[in-house]
Scaffold this active site. Structure first.
Site, PDB file in Angstrom:
ATOM      1  N   ASP A  97      33.287 -22.852  -5.434  1.00  0.00           N
ATOM      2  CA  ASP A  97      34.160 -23.916  -5.928  1.00  0.00           C
ATOM      3  C   ASP A  97      34.554 -24.940  -4.880  1.00  0.00           C
ATOM      4  O   ASP A  97      35.509 -25.672  -5.057  1.00  0.00           O
ATOM      5  CB  ASP A  97      35.434 -23.295  -6.503  1.00  0.00           C
ATOM      6  CG  ASP A  97      36.171 -22.418  -5.492  1.00  0.00           C
ATOM      7  OD1 ASP A  97      35.904 -22.537  -4.278  1.00  0.00           O
ATOM      8  OD2 ASP A  97      37.012 -21.600  -5.919  1.00  0.00           O
ATOM      9  N   GLU A 119      28.347 -17.162  -7.911  1.00  0.00           N
ATOM     10  CA  GLU A 119      29.748 -17.040  -8.321  1.00  0.00           C
ATOM     11  C   GLU A 119      30.079 -18.102  -9.373  1.00  0.00           C
ATOM     12  O   GLU A 119      31.046 -18.852  -9.269  1.00  0.00           O
ATOM     13  CB  GLU A 119      30.698 -17.151  -7.128  1.00  0.00           C
ATOM     14  CG  GLU A 119      32.105 -16.630  -7.447  1.00  0.00           C
ATOM     15  CD  GLU A 119      33.094 -16.808  -6.295  1.00  0.00           C
ATOM     16  OE1 GLU A 119      33.324 -15.836  -5.564  1.00  0.00           O
ATOM     17  OE2 GLU A 119      33.632 -17.928  -6.141  1.00  0.00           O
ATOM     18  N   GLU A 133      39.551 -27.009  -6.773  1.00  0.00           N
ATOM     19  CA  GLU A 133      38.504 -26.005  -7.010  1.00  0.00           C
ATOM     20  C   GLU A 133      38.088 -25.886  -8.476  1.00  0.00           C
ATOM     21  O   GLU A 133      36.900 -25.715  -8.783  1.00  0.00           O
ATOM     22  CB  GLU A 133      38.967 -24.638  -6.482  1.00  0.00           C
ATOM     23  CG  GLU A 133      39.002 -24.527  -4.969  1.00  0.00           C
ATOM     24  CD  GLU A 133      40.274 -25.049  -4.346  1.00  0.00           C
ATOM     25  OE1 GLU A 133      40.402 -24.971  -3.105  1.00  0.00           O
ATOM     26  OE2 GLU A 133      41.153 -25.546  -5.088  1.00  0.00           O
ATOM     27  N   HIS A 222      47.202 -20.890   2.004  1.00  0.00           N
ATOM     28  CA  HIS A 222      46.573 -22.150   2.422  1.00  0.00           C
ATOM     29  C   HIS A 222      46.329 -23.125   1.276  1.00  0.00           C
ATOM     30  O   HIS A 222      45.834 -24.215   1.487  1.00  0.00           O
ATOM     31  CB  HIS A 222      45.216 -21.859   3.079  1.00  0.00           C
ATOM     32  CG  HIS A 222      44.172 -21.378   2.114  1.00  0.00           C
ATOM     33  ND1 HIS A 222      44.103 -20.068   1.694  1.00  0.00           N
ATOM     34  CD2 HIS A 222      43.175 -22.039   1.480  1.00  0.00           C
ATOM     35  CE1 HIS A 222      43.097 -19.943   0.849  1.00  0.00           C
ATOM     36  NE2 HIS A 222      42.525 -21.122   0.685  1.00  0.00           N
ATOM     37  N   ARG A 224      46.214 -25.996  -1.427  1.00  0.00           N
ATOM     38  CA  ARG A 224      46.765 -27.352  -1.457  1.00  0.00           C
ATOM     39  C   ARG A 224      47.895 -27.488  -2.472  1.00  0.00           C
ATOM     40  O   ARG A 224      48.874 -28.187  -2.226  1.00  0.00           O
ATOM     41  CB  ARG A 224      45.655 -28.367  -1.815  1.00  0.00           C
ATOM     42  CG  ARG A 224      44.586 -28.539  -0.755  1.00  0.00           C
ATOM     43  CD  ARG A 224      43.465 -29.433  -1.282  1.00  0.00           C
ATOM     44  NE  ARG A 224      42.342 -29.526  -0.349  1.00  0.00           N
ATOM     45  CZ  ARG A 224      42.188 -30.473   0.547  1.00  0.00           C
ATOM     46  NH1 ARG A 224      43.102 -31.416   0.654  1.00  0.00           N
ATOM     47  NH2 ARG A 224      41.155 -30.484   1.362  1.00  0.00           N
ATOM     48  N   HIS A 255      46.832 -20.279   8.653  1.00  0.00           N
ATOM     49  CA  HIS A 255      45.802 -21.307   8.532  1.00  0.00           C
ATOM     50  C   HIS A 255      46.120 -22.430   9.511  1.00  0.00           C
ATOM     51  O   HIS A 255      47.275 -22.684   9.860  1.00  0.00           O
ATOM     52  CB  HIS A 255      45.773 -21.841   7.105  1.00  0.00           C
ATOM     53  CG  HIS A 255      44.526 -22.574   6.742  1.00  0.00           C
ATOM     54  ND1 HIS A 255      44.312 -23.891   7.068  1.00  0.00           N
ATOM     55  CD2 HIS A 255      43.409 -22.172   6.069  1.00  0.00           C
ATOM     56  CE1 HIS A 255      43.134 -24.273   6.611  1.00  0.00           C
ATOM     57  NE2 HIS A 255      42.564 -23.257   6.010  1.00  0.00           N
TER      58      HIS A 255
END
Length: 393
Positions: A97, A119, A133, A222, A224, A255
């Protein structure tokens, strides 16, 4: 002989694609296996390549400080134009993704090269969660010819989108292949185990603290969509949990993104945060350990030692249950509902009360803990790469 070009650019992609690279290279008479990395993640990507002993044939090296989605997409597209012309592959394999995957699929489409999506079929149904994603997945599926779905539900998602059933293969997730490869190496190599302990110690956490039954909560974050207030709530809950459970260690490999690190400093207090052996440690919260990002082997080693995993990651929802670790997901939605159904994962979002309640329940209620830790992982048996290669053959 078919020329297969695998394209990936982030650490999670690399972890899940490297076992497939090795499996394809076991058939040198059938496949010419070419690897191109974009460098969307630079340092973390290179660490995984080193772990799996893979040297890319092409490296676009697109990573730049402060890059955004426009930058990543355009650089991947432009960079792949000449690579695709030179390699002229029979098929391009992309994963999951990421913006790298979607841009690579689009680049292959522009040259009318078939795309296979590893995937494939994960969906939340909300194009803004996770962002970007979810839309990346949907766009890549529209471009791809072949779809390697990790679970039956992923296949059903694709069928509902009118993907031809003959072009869908249920494989399990290649991340379990990678996980079992690393766990086996750690199990059989005492020196490698000691090396991981030393790396963790230098990063700021002494694994020997877990002797005598002491428990560990492993944290990652992490996403967004959690930047801003979401991270503030997450960090506040973590801080309060560490005070509620002083005998439990909380370890957070941070991160590199400043949008992740700033809320940590804001919640835990800048005046109480110090540099320590290149990590960040909190002076007053003696059971909370902020450390620098870990390489994959070190992270797997720490995950295997943990009691609970608290994360907003996607891949960890698949990996941790393979080690019998309950996962609390700090997101409002997940494209991995199989984990919810099987009971290996619970959603807590960025809701302070939910995070406090769910973590407390798992620490205090042995039955609730066992129900999650002993649930069957729906993401495979470590043979996903084998199934993909057999299909390609």
């Amino acid at each position: 002989m078919k020329t297969i070009l695998l394209i990936f650019g982030t650490r999670p992609e690399a972890i899940k694609m490297c076992p497939l690279v090795h499996k394809l290279k076991q058939y040198p008479n059938e496949f010419k296996t070419i690897v191109c990395v974009t460098g969307q993640h630079r340092q973390m990507l290179d660490q995984v390549l080193q772990i799996f002993n893979i040297t890319p044939d092409y490296d676009l090296n697109i990573m730049q400080q402060g890059q955004d989605l426009y930058d990543v997409t355009s650089r991947v597209l432009i960079g792949l134009r000449d690579v695709l012309k030179e390699v002229n592959p029979d098929m391009v394999l992309v994963h999951g993704d990421t913006t790298t995957s979607t841009a690579a699929a689009l680049a292959a489409f522009y040259q009318q090269i078939p795309v296979a999506h590893v995937e494939a079929g994960l969906r939340t149904g909300n194009i803004y969660s996770p962002w970007p994603e979810e839309m990346n997945r949907q766009i890549t599926s529209r471009i791809a010819t072949y779809h390697f779905a990790p679970t039956p539900l992923s296949k059903q998602n694709l069928l509902r989108e009118n993907v031809s059933e003959e072009h869908i293969l249920i494989t399990g997730n290649t991340v379990i292949d990678a996980l079992y490869m690393i766990v086996e190496r750690l199990k059989n190599d005492v020196d490698l185990q000691k090396e991981q302990e030393q790396v963790l110690f230098k990063a700021g956490y002494d694994i020997s603290r877990l002797s005598n039954g002491k428990r560990l909560i492993l944290i990652t974050g992490h996403r967004r969509e959690n930047f801003g207030d979401g991270f503030i709530r997450m960090c506040t809950a973590m801080k309060d949990l560490s005070e509620k459970y002083p005998d439990v260690d909380f370890v957070y490999p941070m991160h590199l993104n400043p949008n992740v690190r700033q809320p940590i400093a804001e919640v835990f207090g800048k005046e109480e945060i110090c540099n320590h052996q290149s990590s960040i440690c909190n002076k007053s919260h003696k059971n909370f350990f902020f450390i620098e990002p870990l390489q994959y082997v070190e992270f797997v080693y720490l995950m295997e030692k943990s009691t609970i995993v608290l994360t907003d990651s996607g891949g960890i929802q698949e990996e941790a249950p393979g080690l019998g670790k309950p996962v609390l997901v700090m997101r409002d939605t997940t494209e991995r509902p199989e984990a919810l159904e099987s009971g290996t994962v619970h959603l807590v979002g960025t809701d302070y009360d939910k995070i406090m309640s769910e973590v407390s329940t798992l620490l205090d209620d042995e039955v609730a803990y066992n129900n999650m830790s002993q649930a069957v992982n729906p993401y495979g048996d470590g043979r996903a790469c084998e199934r993909i290669v057999k299909y390609l053959l």
